[in-house]
Scaffold this motif. Structure first.
Motif, short mmCIF file in Angstrom:
data_model
loop_
_atom_site.label_atom_id
_atom_site.label_comp_id
_atom_site.label_asym_id
_atom_site.label_seq_id
_atom_site.Cartn_x
_atom_site.Cartn_y
_atom_site.Cartn_z
N GLN A 132 2.27 9.83 9.32
CA GLN A 132 2.32 8.37 9.30
C GLN A 132 1.90 7.84 7.93
O GLN A 132 2.49 6.88 7.42
N PHE A 133 0.89 8.45 7.32
CA PHE A 133 0.46 8.04 5.99
C PHE A 133 1.63 8.18 5.00
O PHE A 133 1.86 7.29 4.18
N GLY A 140 5.24 11.79 -0.54
CA GLY A 140 5.78 13.00 0.06
C GLY A 140 4.77 13.64 0.99
O GLY A 140 3.58 13.33 0.94
N PRO A 141 5.21 14.58 1.83
CA PRO A 141 4.32 15.22 2.80
C PRO A 141 3.12 15.94 2.16
O PRO A 141 1.99 15.79 2.62
N LEU A 142 3.38 16.71 1.10
CA LEU A 142 2.28 17.43 0.46
C LEU A 142 1.30 16.47 -0.19
O LEU A 142 0.08 16.60 -0.03
N GLU A 143 1.82 15.48 -0.89
CA GLU A 143 0.94 14.49 -1.53
C GLU A 143 0.12 13.74 -0.48
O GLU A 143 -1.08 13.51 -0.66
N SER A 144 0.75 13.38 0.62
CA SER A 144 0.03 12.69 1.70
C SER A 144 -1.07 13.56 2.27
O SER A 144 -2.18 13.09 2.52
N PHE A 145 -0.76 14.84 2.49
CA PHE A 145 -1.78 15.75 2.99
C PHE A 145 -2.95 15.84 2.02
O PHE A 145 -4.11 15.77 2.42
N LEU A 146 -2.65 15.97 0.73
CA LEU A 146 -3.70 16.11 -0.28
C LEU A 146 -4.55 14.84 -0.41
O LEU A 146 -5.75 14.92 -0.66
#
Length: 183
Positions: A132-133, A140-146
Motif C-alpha cells: 500500500q505504501f 517501487g516495491p524494494l524502495e517502499s520496503f526499505l
C-alpha cells in the motif's frame, strides 16, 4: 457448552483487548517516512496470543472498525477511512492476518512454533503495508520496503516475542483466577 458467564467473559475480553490495542497505538514516535514507530505490533500479537486466532482477530477487527468510523484509535490519535487508505493503511489491514497467525501459533503449544507463526503474521502485515505504501507513494516495491518496513523489523520481531511472553504470563495468572482467555 459454554455457560453464560464464560460467554460474557469472552465478549468482554474482546472489547478489553481492542481497547488495549487502541491505547498502545498511541505510544507513537513519528518518523519522516509517514509510518510512526508504535506499540501496535506488540498489541496485535498480544491479542492473538492471549485470545486465540478467532477472538484475537475479532478484537483487532473491532479496533479497525472503531478507527474506520472516525474514532481516534490509530497511531497519533488518528481515525477515519483516510487512515485505512493512506500511507500506513496497509499495515493496519495487515494486523488481521498477524493476529490470526499469532492465535494459530498459540494452538501449537510450542513456544518456538508460536513465535515463528507470529513472525509469519508480522511478515504478512509488512507485506500489505509495503504494497500500500508503494501504491500511494509511487515508489517501487524494494524502495517502499526499505523506507517503510525495514527500519521497523527488529523492533517488530522483538515485539512479537515479548507479546508471546506477556500473553503466557497473563493467561497463567488469569487461569489461576478461574478465567480462561483462549479456547
Amino acid at each position: 457448552m459454554k455457560s453464560n458467564r464464560e460467554k460474557i467473559i469472552q465478549i468482554v475480553m474482546v472489547g478489553v483487548f481492542a481497547a488495549v490495542l487502541a491505547v498502545l497505538s498511541q505510544i507513537s514516535i513519528p518518523l519522516p517516512t509517514g509510518i510512526p514507530v508504535t506499540m501496535q505490533t506488540f498489541a496485535v500479537a498480544l491479542c492473538g496470543y492471549a485470545l486465540g486466532w478467532k477472538r484475537g482477530t475479532l478484537a483487532t477487527a473491532v479496533y479497525i472498525a472503531l478507527g474506520a468510523v472516525g474514532l481516534p484509535v490509530f497511531a497519533g490519535f488518528s481515525g477515519g477511512v483516510g487512515s485505512l487508505v493512506g500511507l500506513a493503511g496497509g499495515y493496519i489491514w495487515g494486523f488481521l492476518p498477524m493476529a490470526a497467525l499469532c492465535g494459530v501459533g498459540l494452538k501449537m503449544n510450542h513456544r518456538v512454533l508460536a513465535i515463528v507463526l507470529g513472525i509469519a503474521g508480522l511478515a504478512a502485515c509488512h507485506l500489505l503495508g509495503s504494497i500500500q505504501f508503494a501504491v500511494i507513494s509511487g515508489t517501487g516495491p524494494l524502495e517502499s520496503f526499505l523506507i517503510a518496513s525495514a527500519p521497523y523489523l527488529v523492533k517488530d520481531v522483538i515485539s512479537v516475542a515479548a507479546a508471546y511472553g506477556v500473553a503466557m504470563a497473563l493467561t497463567f495468572s488469569l487461569k489461576k483466577g478461574g478465567i480462561q482467555l483462549s479456547t
